[in-house]
Design an enzyme around this catalytic site. Sequence first.
Site, PDB file in Angstrom:
ATOM      1  N   LYS A 341       0.824  -1.212   0.000  1.00 37.04           N
ATOM      2  CA  LYS A 341       0.000   0.000   0.000  1.00 37.04           C
ATOM      3  C   LYS A 341       0.860   1.265   0.000  1.00 37.04           C
ATOM      4  O   LYS A 341       2.045   1.248   0.327  1.00 37.04           O
ATOM      5  CB  LYS A 341      -0.923  -0.006   1.229  1.00 37.04           C
ATOM      6  CG  LYS A 341      -1.992  -1.106   1.208  1.00 37.04           C
ATOM      7  CD  LYS A 341      -3.100  -0.790   0.234  1.00 37.04           C
ATOM      8  CE  LYS A 341      -4.168  -1.885   0.196  1.00 37.04           C
ATOM      9  NZ  LYS A 341      -4.976  -1.953   1.407  1.00 37.04           N
ATOM     10  N   ARG A 375      -3.874 -10.336   4.339  1.00 36.82           N
ATOM     11  CA  ARG A 375      -4.071 -10.375   2.880  1.00 36.82           C
ATOM     12  C   ARG A 375      -2.834  -9.780   2.187  1.00 36.82           C
ATOM     13  O   ARG A 375      -2.498  -8.623   2.420  1.00 36.82           O
ATOM     14  CB  ARG A 375      -5.327  -9.572   2.525  1.00 36.82           C
ATOM     15  CG  ARG A 375      -5.697  -9.531   1.055  1.00 36.82           C
ATOM     16  CD  ARG A 375      -6.984  -8.724   0.875  1.00 36.82           C
ATOM     17  NE  ARG A 375      -7.421  -8.661  -0.508  1.00 36.82           N
ATOM     18  CZ  ARG A 375      -7.043  -7.737  -1.368  1.00 36.82           C
ATOM     19  NH1 ARG A 375      -6.213  -6.757  -0.983  1.00 36.82           N
ATOM     20  NH2 ARG A 375      -7.489  -7.746  -2.610  1.00 36.82           N
TER      21      ARG A 375
END
Length: 404
Positions: A341, A375
Amino acid sequence: MQIYGMRWVAIDNLSEAKMALTQIGSDPAGVANMAGKGIGRAIKLEQVPLRAAHILKQEMLSVGGDAAVHRDVITNSIDATDVMLLGTVRQLEHLAKKVSAQPFGLKKIGQALKQLLIALEPSTTRSLNCRGKELILGERTLVMGILNVTPDSFSDGGRYASIEDAISQAQRLIDEGADILDIGGESTRPNYAGVSAEEEWKRLEPILKALLERVAVPVSIDTYKASVAAKALEVGAHMINDVWGLQRDPDMARVVGDYRVPVVVMHNQDGTAYHHLMGDIFAFLQKSIELAETQGLSGDHIILDPGIGFGKTTEQNLEVMARLAELKTLGHPVLLGASRKSMIGNTLNLAVNERLEGTLATSVLGVVSGADIIRVHDVKANSRAIQMADAIVRGQRGVHYVGA
């Protein structure tokens, strides 16, 4: 100079407290009585009416703890106040019991406090049924492998758009340690306009059908569109991962409820303005929980995701990561999705394809904070890091001592 081996002992829950006291040789009855006295907790309530706040303050003082309230409570010049309960587990247990018999909404507070204290203890091992495929929660941290079948995802767009490439990558993720596959047919990168439900299903359908015939692990569908979720579940998908927490498409809660499948509800919002970051995230997730419960889902079938990278600045994402363990108080499994991210890229000044080490750091922190599922894109490296962190974190304190 060390006096009599004096040292601080890290004790975070009742299980660790009981092991530490047993190590000393305390009587079993004494262990049961004393364990809760060595664990401090700070429990926050928001906008409590003054009558209830006054009683909470008095009762906390009566059990030996304290409660912080707004300074204007003493003059009754405000209508409500946030309250911070400060005490040991034992004191808070006494408080929960005492206020459960009192008026002004205190019965509900007592019941909720009792459940919150239970949620802060290490989770037990249990089975989550994903339409015939079993996931074991509480034994170790599970890994969800990301399979994007989009041409434009922020990290790996276009690499697995064909059936052959997608099947090959899915098998690779499973071989490397993925317990779940999460398939997405629409990019959710920032400022992306999105695609129609028809186009999203067109991308997903052939790959999903092929995967369901070939893989043994549960397959999750990453979508916030009820029509896409319904079609995916109809052909055999095992769970849904909704980046809008059942709150963008009004039919989504009904769809997952009809199929009785596990659903990941993620926090999300437009913009990055918050009244109180964690409080607002909790309020959003509580609404998602209520939507799922209204449709018959409960417990482990509702999985919470704080939404790293969605509706948050880098600094806000870092704060959520630092306070990830607080999500356990909601009483549901927690999923962390921080892989590659922008929080990592902005913090380390790295491009998407250089964020593995930063992702590993978030995964290890996820284990320490009690996440049930993590995840990730890079399954092999993260699976190894998670396994190592699990070996250190899960149930080790106080296990080994002379006489054990």
